[in-house]
Design a protein around this motif. Structure first.
Motif: not given
Length: 339
Positions: A91-100, A179-186
């Motif tokens: 996770d090089w850029h955690p500021e780019d996305h919500p918590k995985m 859970a993965a689908a909800k994350y990536f689709s967001s």
């Protein structure tokens, strides 16, 4: 409002949503049927090698020298061992996305790799697999179901990126997939491909599951293929989600691809199913700005029957008409668009 009234409202909303989806599907079906059923082009041909890069048999993984790797605009550092751990997504850029979610960040040993390891922390993927960022939630669920039940396979079943994806899908639970689908689709996809029309390019070599440019001035002809390469190989191999790619395509392919996408030749307009600007609908993915290697793999596999399923039914007739050269044109033009 009493319970019966609430149930009636919910039922009406569901009915309207279903009618909207069915109307879109009907439009796609009518467009495909109207296009005729002239068949095809790749039948019996080998998969295009440039879209299915495979390491040479004697390839050996690099040894970890303990060096801490860095990438631009990140304060994080990882060793080679850490960026090649299938159960930990760098996770090089955690500021780019919500918590995985845990399934994206760490997977589940021993059978389910971290989704973010292969597809990167915020889902851009690479030429060897697929971008997941922004895909519709229901579409992701549908594709995972197709992997599970054997409807979605691949032309080279021993090629590890696809073989691992199929094995993972079969092992993952419904809750993990959701859970993965909800994350990536967001997530919002970003443009990470630069397309260049050319007849020649720097000499290439196989680096894992992609091509890379050799140092020096030696050139090679492009011919009728697409060459998609990381602009910074170490950054790509370190699984940096901000890594970018340069894509070399045949001269004239962007013009030809645009004509096919518009429906001026071969089949109906792709926007009929994939929506305005080709950014997708409920059960039709965005195809704008996608890896051309991925696009051609999917077109080839739909045409040859390696990939089936309910969504492919709508693509079958249109894809059957595409020649290998037309697949290249389509993939080149789509890669040039903003996702």
């Amino acid at each position: 409002m009493n319970a019966n009234g609430k149930e009636a409202v919910v039922g009406l909303l569901l009915q309207r949503k279903s009618q909207k989806v069915l109307s879109g599907l009907l439009l796609c079906i009518l467009a495909v049927v109207a296009g005729g059923a002239r068949s095809a082009s790749s039948g019996g041909a080998e998969p295009p090698a440039w879209a299915y890069i495979v390491p040479p048999p004697d390839a050996k993984p690099a040894r970890d020298d303990g060096r801490i790797r860095k990438v631009p605009n990140s304060t994080v550092g990882y060793t080679l061992k850490e960026v090649t751990d299938r159960f930990s997504a760098p996770d090089w850029h955690p500021e780019d996305h919500p918590k995985m979610p845990d399934i994206v960040a760490h997977g589940r040993k021993p059978d389910v790799n971290a989704c973010g390891y292969c597809h990167r922390a915020d889902g851009p993927g690479g030429p060897e697999n697929a971008s997941l960022a922004g895909l519709p939630y229901d579409y992701i669920l549908e594709q995972m179901a197709d992997y599970k039940n054997g409807k979605r396979s691949t032309a080279l079943t021993k090629r590890l990126p696809q073989a691992n994806m199929i094995a993972l899908a079969k092992a993952a639970t419904d809750e993990e997939i959701q859970a993965a689908a909800k994350y990536f689709s967001s997530l919002k996809p970003r443009q990470n491909i630069r397309v260049v029309e050319t007849a020649r390019l720097s000499k290439t070599y196989v680096a894992g599951w992609v091509l890379a440019a050799k140092e020096g001035k030696e050139k090679e002809p492009l011919g009728r293929r697409i060459v998609e390469m990381p602009e910074d190989l170490e950054r790509f191999e370190s699984r940096d989600a901000r890594a970018t790619f340069v894509t070399y395509v045949p001269i004239g392919s962007l013009r030809e691809g645009e004509a096919i996408i518009r429906g001026d030749r071969v089949g109906p307009p792709c926007a009929n199913c994939h929506g305005k600007d080709l950014h997708g609908r409920e059960l039709a993915p965005s195809i704008a700005g996608r890896s051309p290697s991925y696009i051609v793999r999917q077109l080839y596999e739909m045409q040859t029957g390696a990939r089936t399923g309910s969504g492919v039914m709508l693509m079958k007739a249109a894809v059957a008409r595409l020649s290998p050269d037309e697949m290249i044109d389509v993939a080149a033009y789509l890669a040039s668009l903003k996702p």
